[in-house]
Enzyme design. Structure first.
Site, PDB file in Angstrom:
ATOM      1  N   LYS A 253     -14.476   8.470  -3.735  1.00 36.89           N
ATOM      2  CA  LYS A 253     -15.700   8.801  -3.005  1.00 36.89           C
ATOM      3  C   LYS A 253     -16.221  10.174  -3.407  1.00 36.89           C
ATOM      4  CE  LYS A 253     -13.736   6.125   0.726  1.00 36.89           C
ATOM      5  NZ  LYS A 253     -12.896   6.214   1.933  1.00 36.89           N
TER       6      LYS A 253
ATOM      7  N   HIS B 190       0.795  -1.226   0.000  1.00 36.06           N
ATOM      8  CA  HIS B 190       0.000   0.000   0.000  1.00 36.06           C
ATOM      9  C   HIS B 190       0.828   1.277   0.000  1.00 36.06           C
ATOM     10  CE1 HIS B 190      -4.164  -1.450   0.471  1.00 36.06           C
ATOM     11  NE2 HIS B 190      -3.644  -2.450   1.143  1.00 36.06           N
TER      12      HIS B 190
ATOM     13  N   LYS C 263       0.834  14.449   1.293  1.00 39.47           N
ATOM     14  CA  LYS C 263      -0.500  14.770   0.779  1.00 39.47           C
ATOM     15  C   LYS C 263      -0.666  16.272   0.538  1.00 39.47           C
ATOM     16  CE  LYS C 263      -2.563  10.670   2.918  1.00 39.47           C
ATOM     17  NZ  LYS C 263      -3.078   9.936   1.763  1.00 39.47           N
TER      18      LYS C 263
ATOM     19  N   THR D 140      -8.459   6.522  -2.018  1.00 34.70           N
ATOM     20  CA  THR D 140      -9.848   6.118  -2.236  1.00 34.70           C
ATOM     21  C   THR D 140     -10.787   7.290  -1.976  1.00 34.70           C
ATOM     22  OG1 THR D 140      -9.852   5.209   0.022  1.00 34.70           O
ATOM     23  CG2 THR D 140      -9.556   3.654  -1.796  1.00 34.70           C
TER      24      THR D 140
ATOM     25  N   LYS E  64      -8.505  13.998   4.283  1.00 30.56           N
ATOM     26  CA  LYS E  64      -7.706  12.778   4.274  1.00 30.56           C
ATOM     27  C   LYS E  64      -6.750  12.837   5.447  1.00 30.56           C
ATOM     28  CE  LYS E  64      -6.361  13.830   0.116  1.00 30.56           C
ATOM     29  NZ  LYS E  64      -6.552  12.584  -0.631  1.00 30.56           N
ATOM     30  N   ARG E  65      -6.046  11.749   5.694  1.00 24.87           N
ATOM     31  CA  ARG E  65      -5.043  11.729   6.740  1.00 24.87           C
ATOM     32  C   ARG E  65      -4.012  12.836   6.487  1.00 24.87           C
ATOM     33  NH1 ARG E  65      -0.313   8.692   6.752  1.00 24.87           N
ATOM     34  NH2 ARG E  65      -1.044   7.659   4.858  1.00 24.87           N
TER      35      ARG E  65
END
Length: 837
Positions: free
Chosen positions: A677, A373, A571, A673, A565-566
């Site tokens: 969504k 992952h 990110k 993901t 998101k985290r």
């Protein structure tokens, strides 16, 4: 004529009440459960009593399918997928189970006749926070899709007493609160006190000769605890198939030392129980101190040992000799956390079931498959040999022997290439010797996959390059997906109803590719108007909630620009913050002509020990405090931080987003993901060519995706040639002004040092190249604003994003795993007849 048996008649009526799907049956069972399980009558029931009664009423119907499925799987010896994951971010159960049972409307009507509001009951549910982010949520989506696709499966994990922390925002900082999700009970689980296994730690090993003269090893652990099973049924949609999620709780073999208590040692009387229960106490304990590392390793071994022992028990009870174990079970390792299962299955086969090494390795290697992952080095788990030896001495011997045999194969294949041998070894030499769990997972598995096309190629080209050259046939790609039942039907019922109305069927819920039929109506003025109305209603719902939860007023007419998101530097939430500051400065300077009114919305949690990520959260809230209180700009822009972003709150956020920010540095995000969504709910994506963004852009059309930034190859090239962020800072006046404004103290009440660690890191190091992508990002945001002004065009793009998102259903991902990796065929459960009365 025979005389009716009143007992049989009563049993038949009870069966209809407990399993019937009609409004009348639901009402009666709800009242029965409220009375007989909660011990309440309607007039004195608390909101929690009402929720529990509704949950038990729904569970009654789940259990029927679950028991029938278990019976069929057992008698048919069905090949079964065992999904091993340290995380399951399940989200609330009730709404999804109602959808999958097909009784949402019947339940709503039954509630109305009882004077109850189903939505209020749904809000009462506590979310089980047994995961950190995408990894755990993917596992939950996969479990639901395994049932929907009729694949026999068992999910194995840990029943953490305290899950991922609840996040509060205090003075702009993230504050972690205890997630005591079990405090009011969990109606969805079934304790299995008879299903428990012993798990050992520490001690020593002894060699001996068995009756045939063969050399054997006996492990004598210093500590032994028990793992007890807790089972949760997972029902599929449009099917009677229900699978099992089995989570393990740690317990002491003897929970109370009566002798110690009688001698006055009251702490000693319960010490063993406290020490054992610590293992399943909390999700991801802080592993900075050595004690935390030890607990993490104990947790991982605990759950894989219980799971492997359970799989062997099931096989012996249903199939027979262990020689056919790999024909009955395939075990999927969800990242490296369960990689110890490879060594544990070897131990059980060698030591407990006295098989030869060759036979044990053949079974083990044919049983496991491994999903990677992440490409981030710090996320690829390694354990010090000294810690491993202290906790798992027998497993260290097994890992050494696996490594010895494996490296002999490498040496024969690549003569004289000792550098390759060193890279591929399961043991990292040099400095502190460490066990590479990712290497163990690859060597011990017959299949390895990435989770997006780009990620899978990078896995083969960089992370596991040597392994891919040795075993190219082992490497696969299965792009992630998410379940449309939760993230469309439950999260966005207005949109689901509009899709069903437009397509004249609801078959798309089971076959998401059928949302493609929307495309034929994309120029229908009526659909465009209805589509905008659905989106605006979702935005109004979110605005109402955010006002109550965060105290920030949002205008539903503005563009809802969302990044949820985290929190992690790769990110690049701080890139979005720089854009906000640029918008702020332009408005203050009278340059608002290119802007549209925006609500910048963030959500996500930072790991408790991740200082930089927590500082970014503080910066977001600090910028929001200034922007939201500046009357000159707050008609144009608002900044809001959603506290405690989780599955439940995500269901509020995804339907309301206009713009989805997927802006990680290309080559760093495995899949993502959240991007799926948001897109499923009609948000347009601004993003880099990273993770599944590449495939989403390909699916929805490049013209319906806002692309910016370097490619993964360009980012790598820039890094290798010597990236100098200082040059970007000096050469771009607006960038320099934005960073300097942070350093000025405007967002920190005059404290010029508060955000220095963040800005200094950007200017001097910038490991994720925020400054290199800044200018292109701003230009792309300008295009976003121009497009949003053209309302019909934006709406059309939104519809096409939904219409073309079908391939990102987790059902498709599961079918690909089943066909290409697991070699498992569906097993249809024919529901036993029951009355609908």
């Amino acid at each position: 004529m025979s005389t009716p048996n009143p007992t049989e008649s009563l049993d038949s009526e009870r069966e209809r009440t407990r399993t019937g799907l009609s409004k009348a049956a639901l009402k009666q069972d709800f009242l029965d459960n409220l009375f007989y399980i909660q011990g309440r009558f309607r007039e004195v029931a608390t909101p929690h009593d009402l929720y529990m009664a509704a949950a038990f009423t729904t569970r009654d119907r789940l259990l029927k399918h679950w028991v029938e499925s278990a019976q069929v799987f057992k008698t048919s010896h069905a090949r079964t997928v065992c999904y091993l994951s340290a995380e399951y971010l399940l989200g609330p159960h009730l709404a999804c189970n109602l959808v999958n049972l097909g009784i949402t409307e019947a339940a709503r009507e039954a509630g109305e006749e009882l004077g109850l509001d189903l939505d209020a009951i749904l809000e009462e549910e506590e979310e089980p926070g047994l995961g950190n982010g995408g990894l755990g949520r993917l596992a939950a989506c996969f479990m639901e899709s395994l049932s929907t696709c009729r694949i026999p499966a068992i999910g194995y994990g840990i029943r953490y007493e305290f899950g991922i922390f609840d996040q509060a925002i205090e003075d702009g900082w993230q504050v972690e609160k205890t997630d005591n999700w079990l405090r009011n009970g969990n109606p969805w689980e079934i304790p299995r006190p008879k299903i428990r296994f012993s798990v050992g730690y520490g001690g020593y090993t002894e060699s001996y000769r068995d009756d045939t003269g063969r050399s054997r090893v006996c492990w004598r652990p210093a500590q032994v605890i028990n793992g007890m099973a807790y089972d949760t049924p997972i029902l599929g949609y449009g099917t009677a198939n229900a699978n099992l999620l089995r989570l393990w709780k740690a317990e002491a073999p003897t929970s109370f030392d009566f002798q110690a208590f009688n001698t006055g040692d009251y702490y000693g009387a319960v010490y063993a129980n406290i020490q054992a229960e610590t293992i399943s106490k909390v999700l991801y304990p802080n592993d900075e101190p050595e004690a935390g590392k030890e607990l993490r390793l104990k947790q991982q071994y605990f759950f894989v040992s219980c799971s492997m022992q359970d799989m062997i028990r099931l096989h012996l009870n249903t199939v027979g000799p262990l020689e056919t174990f790999a024909d009955k079970f395939v075990a999927q390792l969800n990242d490296t956390h369960p990689a110890l299962a490879v060594a544990e299955l070897m131990r059980l086969l060698l030591d407990e079931h006295v098989m030869s090494w060759e036979q044990s390795w053949d079974i083990t290697h044919r049983t496991f498959c491994y999903t990677n992952h992440t490409l981030l080095p710090e996320a690829l788990e390694t354990w010090s040999v000294s810690l491993f030896e202290r906790l798992l001495p027998r497993h260290l011997e097994i890992v050494y022997e696996i490594n010895r045999r494996f490296l002999d194969e490498v040496r024969m294949r690549f003569l004289g290439d000792e550098a390759r041998v060193w890279r591929m070894s399961l043991i990292a030499e040099g400095g502190e010797r460490r066990i590479r769990m990712a290497n163990l997972a690859v060597v011990g598995s017959r299949a390895v996959n990435g989770v997006a096309e780009l990620h899978s190629e990078l896995v083969k080209a960089t992370l596991f390059k040597d392994f891919a050259e040795l075993w190219p046939e082992r490497f696969h790609n299965v792009t992630n997906g998410v379940t449309p039942r939760r993230f469309m039907v439950v999260a966005n019922p207005r949109l689901a109803q509009l899709i069903t109305k437009t397509c004249c069927h609801d078959d798309w819920i089971l076959d998401l590719e059928r949302v493609r039929e929307l495309e034929a109506h994309v120029d229908d003025a009526g659909l465009l108007e209805d589509w905008r109305a659905v989106k605006r209603a979702a935005k109004q719902d979110l605005a109402t909630w955010m006002q109550q939860a965060a105290g920030v007023r949002l205008d539903p007419e503005s563009l809802f620009d969302v990044q949820a998101k985290r929190f992690h530097e790769y990110k690049r939430q701080h890139l979005k913050v720089l854009h906000i500051i640029r918008c702020y400065q332009r408005i203050k300077q009278g340059q608002s002509q290119d802007l549209v009114s925006r609500a910048f919305i963030f959500g996500g949690k930072a790991a408790p020990g991740y200082f930089m990520a927590k500082l970014i959260i503080k910066l977001i809230n600090a910028v929001g405090e200034v922007v939201n209180n500046d009357p000159q700009v707050n008609g144009w822009i608002r900044v809001a931080f959603m506290p405690d972003f989780n599955v439940k709150n995500g269901q509020r956020l995804y339907p309301a987003a206009d713009l989805s920010e997927q802006i990680s540095l290309a080559g760093k995000e495995a899949s993502g993901t959240g991007n799926m969504k948001f897109s499923m709910n009609g948000a347009l994506t601004i993003g880099t060519l990273d993770g599944a963004n590449v495939e989403i852009r390909e699916a929805v059309g490049a013209e319906n995706f806002f692309l910016f930034g370097m490619t993964a190859e360009e980012a790598l090239q820039r890094q290798m040639s010597g990236y100098r962020p200082w040059e970007f800072y000096q050469s771009d006046a607006e960038l320099k002004s934005d960073i300097d404004l942070i350093n000025s103290g405007l967002f920190s009440h005059g404290d010029t040092q508060l955000f220095r660690p963040l800005t200094d890191n950007l200017v001097n190091h910038d490991p994720f190249m925020v400054l290199a992508d800044y200018r292109d990002y701003l230009e792309c945001q300008k295009t976003v604003s121009e497009t949003y002004r053209d309302t019909p065009r934006w709406t059309r793009m939104s519809i096409l994003n939904v219409a073309r998102i079908g391939r990102f259903s987790s059902d498709r991902a599961i079918r690909e795993y089943a066909e290409h990796i697991w070699k498992v065929t569906p097993k249809r459960i024919e529901p036993a007849h029951h009355s609908q009365s």
